[in-house]
Structure formats: C-alpha cells, structure tokens
Scaffold this motif. Structure first.
Motif, PDB file in Angstrom:
ATOM      1  N   GLU A 138       0.884  -1.151   0.042  1.00  0.00           N
ATOM      2  CA  GLU A 138      -0.004  -0.071   0.014  1.00  0.00           C
ATOM      3  C   GLU A 138       0.667   1.335   0.034  1.00  0.00           C
ATOM      4  N   ASN A 139       1.950   1.204   0.725  1.00  0.00           N
ATOM      5  CA  ASN A 139       2.917   2.557   0.966  1.00  0.00           C
ATOM      6  C   ASN A 139       3.865   2.517  -0.332  1.00  0.00           C
ATOM      7  N   ILE A 140       4.544   1.293  -0.318  1.00  0.00           N
ATOM      8  CA  ILE A 140       5.661   1.626  -1.477  1.00  0.00           C
ATOM      9  C   ILE A 140       5.302   0.957  -2.895  1.00  0.00           C
ATOM     10  N   GLY A 141       4.552  -0.156  -2.906  1.00  0.00           N
ATOM     11  CA  GLY A 141       4.261  -0.854  -4.299  1.00  0.00           C
ATOM     12  C   GLY A 141       3.479   0.174  -4.908  1.00  0.00           C
ATOM     13  N   ARG A 142       2.278   0.821  -4.079  1.00  0.00           N
ATOM     14  CA  ARG A 142       1.321   1.447  -4.988  1.00  0.00           C
ATOM     15  C   ARG A 142       2.008   2.575  -5.695  1.00  0.00           C
ATOM     16  N   PHE A 143       3.053   3.168  -4.660  1.00  0.00           N
ATOM     17  CA  PHE A 143       3.772   4.552  -5.125  1.00  0.00           C
ATOM     18  C   PHE A 143       4.543   4.104  -6.416  1.00  0.00           C
ATOM     19  N   LEU A 144       5.323   3.168  -6.540  1.00  0.00           N
ATOM     20  CA  LEU A 144       6.160   2.729  -7.491  1.00  0.00           C
ATOM     21  C   LEU A 144       5.297   2.115  -8.617  1.00  0.00           C
ATOM     22  N   GLY A 145       4.056   1.862  -8.438  1.00  0.00           N
ATOM     23  CA  GLY A 145       3.259   1.219  -9.621  1.00  0.00           C
ATOM     24  C   GLY A 145       3.574  -0.293  -9.752  1.00  0.00           C
ATOM     25  N   GLU A 146       3.836  -1.049  -8.718  1.00  0.00           N
ATOM     26  CA  GLU A 146       4.025  -2.416  -8.886  1.00  0.00           C
ATOM     27  C   GLU A 146       2.979  -2.995  -8.990  1.00  0.00           C
ATOM     28  N   GLU A 161      -3.036   5.897 -14.439  1.00  0.00           N
ATOM     29  CA  GLU A 161      -3.359   7.053 -15.085  1.00  0.00           C
ATOM     30  C   GLU A 161      -2.295   7.817 -15.590  1.00  0.00           C
ATOM     31  N   PRO A 162      -2.087   8.609 -16.638  1.00  0.00           N
ATOM     32  CA  PRO A 162      -0.865   9.299 -17.063  1.00  0.00           C
ATOM     33  C   PRO A 162      -0.364  10.412 -16.116  1.00  0.00           C
ATOM     34  N   PHE A 163       0.776  10.985 -16.346  1.00  0.00           N
ATOM     35  CA  PHE A 163       1.292  11.739 -15.431  1.00  0.00           C
ATOM     36  C   PHE A 163       0.708  13.156 -15.015  1.00  0.00           C
ATOM     37  N   TRP A 164       0.160  13.506 -16.299  1.00  0.00           N
ATOM     38  CA  TRP A 164      -0.693  15.168 -16.227  1.00  0.00           C
ATOM     39  C   TRP A 164      -2.197  14.896 -15.775  1.00  0.00           C
ATOM     40  N   TYR A 165      -2.632  13.467 -15.403  1.00  0.00           N
ATOM     41  CA  TYR A 165      -3.957  13.339 -15.099  1.00  0.00           C
ATOM     42  C   TYR A 165      -4.613  14.092 -13.986  1.00  0.00           C
ATOM     43  N   GLY A 221       0.495  23.014  -5.543  1.00  0.00           N
ATOM     44  CA  GLY A 221       1.353  22.847  -6.390  1.00  0.00           C
ATOM     45  C   GLY A 221       2.177  21.504  -5.946  1.00  0.00           C
ATOM     46  N   PHE A 222       2.768  21.457  -4.727  1.00  0.00           N
ATOM     47  CA  PHE A 222       3.623  20.414  -4.304  1.00  0.00           C
ATOM     48  C   PHE A 222       2.832  19.132  -4.236  1.00  0.00           C
ATOM     49  N   ILE A 223       1.532  19.400  -3.557  1.00  0.00           N
ATOM     50  CA  ILE A 223       0.815  17.931  -3.570  1.00  0.00           C
ATOM     51  C   ILE A 223       0.257  17.319  -4.744  1.00  0.00           C
ATOM     52  N   LEU A 224      -0.093  18.239  -5.778  1.00  0.00           N
ATOM     53  CA  LEU A 224      -0.272  17.628  -7.054  1.00  0.00           C
ATOM     54  C   LEU A 224       0.997  17.033  -7.638  1.00  0.00           C
ATOM     55  N   LEU A 225       2.096  17.597  -7.563  1.00  0.00           N
ATOM     56  CA  LEU A 225       3.287  17.191  -8.279  1.00  0.00           C
ATOM     57  C   LEU A 225       3.601  15.747  -7.520  1.00  0.00           C
ATOM     58  N   PHE A 226       3.423  15.657  -6.179  1.00  0.00           N
ATOM     59  CA  PHE A 226       3.650  14.566  -5.453  1.00  0.00           C
ATOM     60  C   PHE A 226       2.905  13.309  -5.830  1.00  0.00           C
ATOM     61  N   TYR A 227       1.493  13.659  -6.245  1.00  0.00           N
ATOM     62  CA  TYR A 227       0.828  12.578  -6.587  1.00  0.00           C
ATOM     63  C   TYR A 227       0.822  12.142  -7.965  1.00  0.00           C
ATOM     64  N   MET A 228       1.426  13.077  -8.586  1.00  0.00           N
ATOM     65  CA  MET A 228       1.614  12.728 -10.252  1.00  0.00           C
ATOM     66  C   MET A 228       2.764  11.742 -10.370  1.00  0.00           C
ATOM     67  N   ILE A 229       3.563  11.459  -9.232  1.00  0.00           N
ATOM     68  CA  ILE A 229       4.729  10.665  -9.452  1.00  0.00           C
ATOM     69  C   ILE A 229       4.324   9.059  -9.725  1.00  0.00           C
ATOM     70  N   PRO A 230       3.309   8.482  -8.995  1.00  0.00           N
ATOM     71  CA  PRO A 230       2.865   7.197  -8.760  1.00  0.00           C
ATOM     72  C   PRO A 230       2.022   7.007  -9.930  1.00  0.00           C
ATOM     73  N   SER A 232      -0.645   4.762 -10.070  1.00  0.00           N
ATOM     74  CA  SER A 232      -1.973   4.633  -9.661  1.00  0.00           C
ATOM     75  C   SER A 232      -2.286   6.209  -9.096  1.00  0.00           C
ATOM     76  N   LYS A 233      -3.465   6.486  -9.796  1.00  0.00           N
ATOM     77  CA  LYS A 233      -4.159   7.769  -9.513  1.00  0.00           C
ATOM     78  C   LYS A 233      -5.532   7.842  -9.301  1.00  0.00           C
ATOM     79  N   ARG A 234      -6.139   8.484  -8.387  1.00  0.00           N
ATOM     80  CA  ARG A 234      -7.721   8.789  -8.044  1.00  0.00           C
ATOM     81  C   ARG A 234      -7.629  10.173  -7.646  1.00  0.00           C
ATOM     82  N   THR A 235      -8.786  10.643  -8.337  1.00  0.00           N
ATOM     83  CA  THR A 235      -9.209  11.975  -7.963  1.00  0.00           C
ATOM     84  C   THR A 235      -9.414  12.193  -6.639  1.00  0.00           C
TER      85      THR A 235
END
Length: 461
Positions: A138-146, A161-165, A221-230, A232-235
């Motif tokens: 949940e904490n590492i695998g989800r962030f790395l997209g495993e 989802e894509p980076f710019w989602y 700006g920072f929170i959006l950028l942070f969540y763009m990295i993994p 797995s993305k949800r609104t």
C-alpha cells in the motif's frame, strides 16, 4: 481560517465554491477513508501555517495529533506530505535557516511517527508477515506502480493514469466554478505573461508575497506534483488541496470582477441555462412517459434500467421533490432579475445561491430514486430478518476473483468475516450469484453449500 486573515466575503465565497464544486459534492455523498485523511491533512496544514505565524515558537500539540491521525488512515504519507509542504514554504520565506526548518519539522513529526509505530507493532503482532506485505504494497508498491500479484496481495493496486492526469482532474473537480479559469485562459496575453523579464521579478518577490496566497500555491503545486509521480491515481487522493485551490480560485474571480466582468456573466448564464433545463426536463416528463419514449432507442440493460428509474421519479414525485422544484424555480426567476441589474458582485452571489438550489433540487428529486435503485439495503434487511447473521457471516476476500460486497456489508453492520482465513465448520456464506458455481467447485471436497436466499435485483452488489 480565511475570515481571520482575509475578509468575510472572500471566506464565504471560497467555502461555497469548495462545498458545491463537482468533486467535493460528489464525494460528500459517500463515506471513504480519503475524506478522513483529507480532514486530518488539512487540519495539519492549517495548524502548521498558524505555527509559522507565531514565529515557530512554543510546541503545537495539535499538529502531531493531526499528522498521527492522517498516518493511521493512510500510512506515512499522512506525515510526510504536510511536513514537506511546510518545509518548502519555510524555505521560500527565507526567514529561517535550513537547520531550524529541519528541526521544527522533526519535532512535530516524531510524535506522529511514534503513534503510527505503536499501531504497526500491534498490527504486526496480530497478522505477522501478512501485515508487512500489505503495508509495503500500500505504501511503497502503490507509489512505485508495482503489480498487486507480484506483491502477494489479493487485489489490484490499479487506477493507472498518465502523469498529467491531475491537471484536468482538479479543473473538472471545480466545475462549474473552474469554467472561469478555462475562459480566462483564452483572454490572457501569454507573450507578456511568460516574458522572462517579468517572471524574474515575480520570483524575487515570492518571499514577500501574501502568506496565505504563497502557502496555498505551495500546497496545491507540491501535493499535485507529489501524487503525479505514482502510476496509480484517483481524483479523491488530491482532496487535501481543494480548500487551498478554492481560495486561489476566488482570487481569480476577484481579478475577473475588476478586469474581465464579462467572463463572470458567461459562467452565470451557463448556470442559469442549466438550471432552467433541469426544471423543464422534470416538468415535461411529469406528463410525458420518458420510459416509453427512450426505451426503443437503447438496448443496453443498465441504460434501460436508469431511464425507467428516472421516469418513475419524474411521473411520481415526492412532496420533497415538488418543494425543491419550486425552490429552484423561485431562485431562477430571482436570479434573472439580479442579472438585469448588471452588478458583478450581485451576479457572483446570485449564481452561488442558484447553484446551491440546483444541487438541492438534484439531491431532493432525482438522485434519491437513482441511488435507491442500486442499493443493497432492501436485500440486507430481508436476510437480516430471516437469519441470525451476527458473527457467522462469511465472504471470500480475494478481490482479484470475487466481488467485494461493500454495500451489503455496510447495511449488515460490517460483520463479514474472511472465509478463507477462518474456515468455519458452519455458517452463512454470501457471494454474487455468478460466483456460486466457482465456489462450489473450489470447495467441493470440504463444504456443502445450500442456497437459502438470493436477491432478485441484478443491479445491486
């Protein structure tokens, strides 16, 4: 928060835009851990901002509690993200040394980490290596997209989802208020805006910028950028940025009121037309059968079901539905008179009121029938009356193969137990009707399953 630092009008408008935005309103209809996470992270960010206003003096007891609570909800990110936002904000202010910034973040983060650590120890004692696997996934695998299977968990870490989602997501999430942002994008001189000679002075003035505005920009700006990295993305993940984005959106409206009032009028007329259309549709189909009119046009079972549901709602309105229709109609007529005054400030407040009435109308007339048509509550009440389900009701918790009956479990009091973990000698087993054959085949040598009851409604879970 805003009323103390800005004005009552600005705070009121920002609050209404936040609460009535598409995304916040949509998620307000459901109950998820993300709502609690957003509350705790926003509380931590507000408290961190207030702490800096006091010169980082004293020890803010609320901050570790907010951070610890956020971590208990969704792991270390609940501590890491607010502290990183705060650290970047302090660096931009250029009023504190790097060492002091690190120390101040550490002293509020450590108690929160301790709270999380205690819970992790207790969870490990209960579930052992399975908990470690789950925590890593949940904490590492989800962030790395495993992949979920490679991590040894029985569900997908999907929503790829894509980076710019998140850029279009937050714009769509603030509809209808973000329409002004879209219209403004076509009225700006980009050559002047992105002129290097103009950008450099702006960057130099950042440390002296209004603190609330700077903190909001950094947070969004920072929170959006942070969540763009993994991957797995949800609104719903970016919900903590919404209060700060709402404030920035109000600043855009203030700019438009001074420079481009015509853009606010466009948004106002869109809300006016939408409200009138909703009133007309419900009034028309009160006397014309929607079901018979559109049924021949659709062959998809779900669409036919939805059209039938709306048809029933329109032709047999409840007392509440009639009241909210009249409220919306009255607010629409009033708003037409407001528009004739050609006062931008009155137009802004008028369209806020009109849109609130539109949402009340939808929640009071159309949505109840629609949501009820997919609810598993009737079946839950039926089987609860027929059988003693307390403490002996089981499901298979493998989300890669079997459905998770969230709604049914909720209405039964969250008492489902993991069948594969307990392996009971007897009890009640619940699954989807299409899974019965698969269950019998899998446990043919160990168990005998007898169908006691089943739902006749194929549209609930």
């Amino acid at each position: 928060f805003l009323q103390k630092r800005k004005s009552t009008n600005l705070a009121f408008i920002a609050s209404i835009m936040l609460l009535t935005s598409f995304e916040m309103h949509r998620w307000a209809l459901e109950s998820r851990v993300d709502m609690l996470l957003a509350f705790l992270m926003i509380g931590a960010l507000f408290s961190l901002f207030r702490w800096e206003e006091k010169g980082l003096k004293g020890y803010p007891l609320l901050i570790p509690l907010f951070l610890g609570g956020a971590a208990l909800v969704k792991g270390p990110v609940g501590i890491l993200l607010p502290c990183l936002v705060f650290g970047i904000y302090l660096l931009i202010l250029q009023r504190y040394s790097l060492w002091k910034i690190i120390v101040k973040n550490v002293i509020v983060a450590v108690p929160a980490v301790l709270i999380l650590f205690i819970w992790y120890v207790l969870a490990y004692r209960q579930d052992g290596s399975h908990f470690i696997t789950l925590m890593y996934a949940e904490n590492i695998g989800r962030f790395l997209g495993e992949d979920g299977k490679s991590l040894g968990i029985a569900y997908s870490l999907g929503h790829i989802e894509p980076f710019w989602y998140y850029i279009p997501s937050i714009i769509a999430g603030f509809v209808p208020w973000s329409l002004l942002l879209i219209f403004s994008a076509f009225s700006i001189n980009y050559k002047t805006l992105f002129n290097s000679a103009r950008i450099k002075p702006i960057l130099q003035k950042l440390p002296n910028m209004d603190k609330v505005t700077l903190f909001s920009i950094v947070t969004v700006g920072f929170i959006l950028l942070f969540y763009m990295i993994p991957a797995s993305k949800r609104t719903v993940y970016i919900m903590p940025v919404y209060p700060f984005a709402a404030y920035l959106l109000v600043l855009l409206y203030q700019w438009a009121m001074d420079k481009k009032p015509g853009l606010i009028n466009i948004v106002a007329y869109i809300i006016l037309v939408l409200s009138g259309l909703m009133l007309a549709i419900e009034a028309f189909f009160r006397f014309v059968d929607l079901d018979s009119l559109v049924a021949p046009l659709f062959h998809d079972v779900k669409t036919v079901h939805d059209m039938h549901t709306f048809s029933v709602a329109f032709q047999h309105p409840s007392v509440l539905a009639v009241i909210v229709w009249l409220i919306l109609f009255a607010s629409l007529i009033t708003f037409i008179y407001v528009l004739k005054r050609k006062n931008t400030n009155s137009t802004l407040f008028g369209m806020l009121v009109l849109f609130i009435c539109l949402q009340v109308f939808l929640e009071g007339s159309v949505f109840p029938e629609f949501k009820d048509s997919y609810s598993s509550r009737p079946f839950a009440e039926k089987i609860q009356a027929e059988f003693d389900l307390k403490g002996n009701t089981y499901v298979i918790n493998d989300l890669t193969t079997f459905p998770n009956l969230y709604g049914l479990n909720y209405y039964l009091g969250n008492q489902f137990r993991n069948f594969e973990k307990v392996l009971p000698s007897k009890g009640y087993f619940i699954t989807g009707s299409t899974m019965i054959g698969k269950i019998r085949q899998k446990y043919a040598r160990k168990y005998t399953f007898e169908v006691l009851d089943q739902s006749n409604d194929s549209f609930n879970d």
